[in-house]
Design a protein around this motif. Structure first.
Motif, mmCIF file in Angstrom:
data_model
loop_
_atom_site.group_PDB
_atom_site.id
_atom_site.type_symbol
_atom_site.label_atom_id
_atom_site.label_comp_id
_atom_site.label_asym_id
_atom_site.label_seq_id
_atom_site.Cartn_x
_atom_site.Cartn_y
_atom_site.Cartn_z
ATOM 1 N N GLN A 210 4.143 5.401 -14.709
ATOM 2 C CA GLN A 210 5.593 5.347 -14.857
ATOM 3 C C GLN A 210 6.299 4.985 -13.555
ATOM 4 N N GLY A 211 5.644 5.249 -12.434
ATOM 5 C CA GLY A 211 6.264 4.941 -11.150
ATOM 6 C C GLY A 211 6.064 3.509 -10.676
ATOM 7 N N ASP A 212 5.273 2.738 -11.383
ATOM 8 C CA ASP A 212 5.002 1.358 -10.980
ATOM 9 C C ASP A 212 6.167 0.464 -11.390
ATOM 10 N N VAL A 213 7.239 0.521 -10.625
ATOM 11 C CA VAL A 213 8.489 -0.144 -10.984
ATOM 12 C C VAL A 213 8.339 -1.658 -11.043
ATOM 13 N N ASP A 214 7.625 -2.246 -10.082
ATOM 14 C CA ASP A 214 7.518 -3.708 -10.048
ATOM 15 C C ASP A 214 6.346 -4.243 -10.858
ATOM 16 N N GLY A 215 5.561 -3.348 -11.473
ATOM 17 C CA GLY A 215 4.492 -3.771 -12.365
ATOM 18 C C GLY A 215 3.316 -4.460 -11.693
ATOM 19 N N ASN A 216 3.094 -4.190 -10.406
ATOM 20 C CA ASN A 216 1.988 -4.857 -9.704
ATOM 21 C C ASN A 216 0.704 -4.041 -9.698
ATOM 22 N N GLY A 217 0.695 -2.925 -10.408
ATOM 23 C CA GLY A 217 -0.522 -2.119 -10.489
ATOM 24 C C GLY A 217 -0.720 -1.151 -9.344
ATOM 25 N N ILE A 218 0.272 -1.042 -8.469
ATOM 26 C CA ILE A 218 0.200 -0.124 -7.335
ATOM 27 C C ILE A 218 1.455 0.746 -7.326
ATOM 28 N N VAL A 219 1.292 2.047 -7.188
ATOM 29 C CA VAL A 219 2.434 2.950 -7.046
ATOM 30 C C VAL A 219 2.544 3.327 -5.575
ATOM 31 N N THR A 220 3.615 2.889 -4.944
ATOM 32 C CA THR A 220 3.845 3.226 -3.542
ATOM 33 C C THR A 220 4.632 4.530 -3.448
ATOM 34 N N ILE A 221 4.696 5.072 -2.254
ATOM 35 C CA ILE A 221 5.423 6.328 -2.079
ATOM 36 C C ILE A 221 6.920 6.132 -2.353
ATOM 37 N N ARG A 222 7.449 4.967 -2.011
ATOM 38 C CA ARG A 222 8.854 4.699 -2.301
ATOM 39 C C ARG A 222 9.103 4.647 -3.808
ATOM 40 N N GLU A 223 8.217 3.974 -4.532
ATOM 41 C CA GLU A 223 8.357 3.897 -5.983
ATOM 42 C C GLU A 223 8.244 5.278 -6.609
ATOM 43 N N ILE A 243 11.910 16.671 -2.294
ATOM 44 C CA ILE A 243 12.057 16.108 -0.956
ATOM 45 C C ILE A 243 10.797 15.324 -0.603
ATOM 46 N N PHE A 244 10.988 14.080 -0.186
ATOM 47 C CA PHE A 244 9.903 13.283 0.373
ATOM 48 C C PHE A 244 10.252 13.100 1.849
ATOM 49 N N TYR A 245 9.424 13.627 2.723
ATOM 50 C CA TYR A 245 9.795 13.735 4.128
ATOM 51 C C TYR A 245 8.599 13.426 5.014
ATOM 52 N N GLY A 246 8.856 12.857 6.176
ATOM 53 C CA GLY A 246 7.794 12.608 7.128
ATOM 54 C C GLY A 246 7.976 11.290 7.836
ATOM 55 N N ARG A 247 6.868 10.747 8.318
ATOM 56 C CA ARG A 247 6.868 9.446 8.966
ATOM 57 C C ARG A 247 5.812 8.604 8.283
ATOM 58 N N PHE A 248 6.264 7.634 7.497
ATOM 59 C CA PHE A 248 5.330 6.852 6.701
ATOM 60 C C PHE A 248 5.959 5.527 6.302
ATOM 61 N N SER A 249 5.107 4.574 5.969
ATOM 62 C CA SER A 249 5.565 3.298 5.443
ATOM 63 C C SER A 249 6.034 3.484 4.003
ATOM 64 N N ASP A 250 7.154 2.857 3.653
ATOM 65 C CA ASP A 250 7.629 2.918 2.273
ATOM 66 C C ASP A 250 6.618 2.313 1.308
ATOM 67 N N GLU A 251 5.764 1.425 1.827
ATOM 68 C CA GLU A 251 4.791 0.750 0.977
ATOM 69 C C GLU A 251 3.435 1.461 0.946
ATOM 70 N N LEU A 252 3.382 2.689 1.440
ATOM 71 C CA LEU A 252 2.132 3.457 1.392
ATOM 72 C C LEU A 252 1.662 3.588 -0.046
ATOM 73 N N PRO A 253 0.471 3.057 -0.396
ATOM 74 C CA PRO A 253 0.000 3.148 -1.778
ATOM 75 C C PRO A 253 -0.540 4.543 -2.088
ATOM 76 N N LEU A 254 -0.137 5.091 -3.226
ATOM 77 C CA LEU A 254 -0.606 6.403 -3.648
ATOM 78 C C LEU A 254 -1.498 6.354 -4.876
ATOM 79 N N SER A 255 -1.402 5.275 -5.647
ATOM 80 C CA SER A 255 -2.331 5.109 -6.767
ATOM 81 C C SER A 255 -2.482 3.629 -7.099
ATOM 82 N N TYR A 256 -3.675 3.290 -7.560
ATOM 83 C CA TYR A 256 -4.005 1.920 -7.984
ATOM 84 C C TYR A 256 -4.340 1.982 -9.472
ATOM 85 N N LEU A 257 -3.537 1.365 -10.292
ATOM 86 C CA LEU A 257 -3.684 1.469 -11.741
ATOM 87 C C LEU A 257 -4.690 0.461 -12.287
#
Length: 257
Positions: A210-223, A243-257
């Motif tokens: 559900q978090g894969d907004v752009d439909g590319n098969g990867i859910v990033t932390i921003r998504e 709360i999502f907090y810390g120092r990280f890239s918005d494009e950090l992948p959290l799951s690969y569908l």
């Protein structure tokens, strides 16, 4: 010719997003049945189930196909202060290309999580944020995730000193992220209709598609944040703000569908 080219591109793209880079080391904790509590005095209903579902996700392809040897799953009476602290030493095995994950579901206080064997009024048996931060700092992994479905879990973002800050003094290119169910003054809601904590329910929904907004098969932390935060707020009628907090890239992948 065109068919072969498309097939080659498909295979190449599939290989690029097939799995997480490096290894994952995870400590997954869920406590519903506390030693000093009963259901009428504060036991929870779904925290252990939530932890089991998180562990199942990590074992799946989307979660990184993490081996059982790299997961410490502690539920209810298994999750004492001592066993949790021992489990956290798993993070020392991680190398720079690996990631470490702590997931906790259970009771929370402004400065700590509550293990199974905690006693009301006795701070000696709590799992303090200081101990958690130390376990992360002792790991060489460049990707570190702390996920908590607990009341007042936002309190872990408070930085009393530079030494105690979870995202301080990490090497360049590191991703240190805290994904927390609530602000430091809020409860974390268990939802009977969802049969789980509202935060964990939508976290897993987001990670499994559900978090894969752009439909590319990867859910990033921003998504994931864009999906989870409004869903939890709506479901809890504004009682709970993740709360999502810390120092990280918005494009950090959290799951690969």
């Amino acid at each position: 010719m065109l068919t072969n080219l498309l097939l080659s591109l498909s295979l190449l793209f599939g290989c690029q997003r097939a799995s997480m880079p490096g290894k994952t080391y995870a400590v997954v904790i869920g406590i519903s049945d506390y030693q000093a509590l009963t259901y009428t005095t504060g036991d929870l209903r779904f925290a252990d189930r939530d932890a089991q579902q998180v562990a199942t996700f990590l074992r799946s392809k989307a979660g990184g196909s993490v081996s059982n040897a790299n997961i410490r799953l502690l539920t209810n009476r298994q999750a004492t202060q001592e066993t949790i602290q021992q489990a956290l030493t798993l993070f020392r095995q991680a190398g720079p290309t690996d990631r470490v994950i702590l997931y906790f579901s259970g009771h929370g206080l402004p400065d700590s999580f509550v293990p199974y064997d905690a006693r009301p009024g006795d701070e000696r048996k709590l799992l303090t944020y200081r101990v958690i931060k130390a376990a992360f700092h002792e790991s060489n992994a460049k990707t570190k995730l702390c996920i908590a479905d607990a009341c007042m879990s936002g309190g872990i973002t408070r930085q009393k000193t530079k030494r105690s800050a979870l995202a301080t003094n990490e090497p360049d290119g590191s991703n240190v992220a805290m994904m927390l169910a609530s602000r430091s003054t809020q409860r974390a809601v268990e939802d009977g209709r969802l049969a789980g904590g509202a935060f964990t329910y939508f976290l897993l929904k987001g990670l499994t598609g559900q978090g894969d907004v752009d439909g590319n098969g990867i859910v990033t932390i921003r998504e994931l944040h864009k999906y989870v935060s409004p869903q939890v707020k709506k479901r809890t009628k504004g009682q709970q703000t993740p709360i999502f907090y810390g120092r990280f890239s918005d494009e950090l992948p959290l799951s690969y569908l």
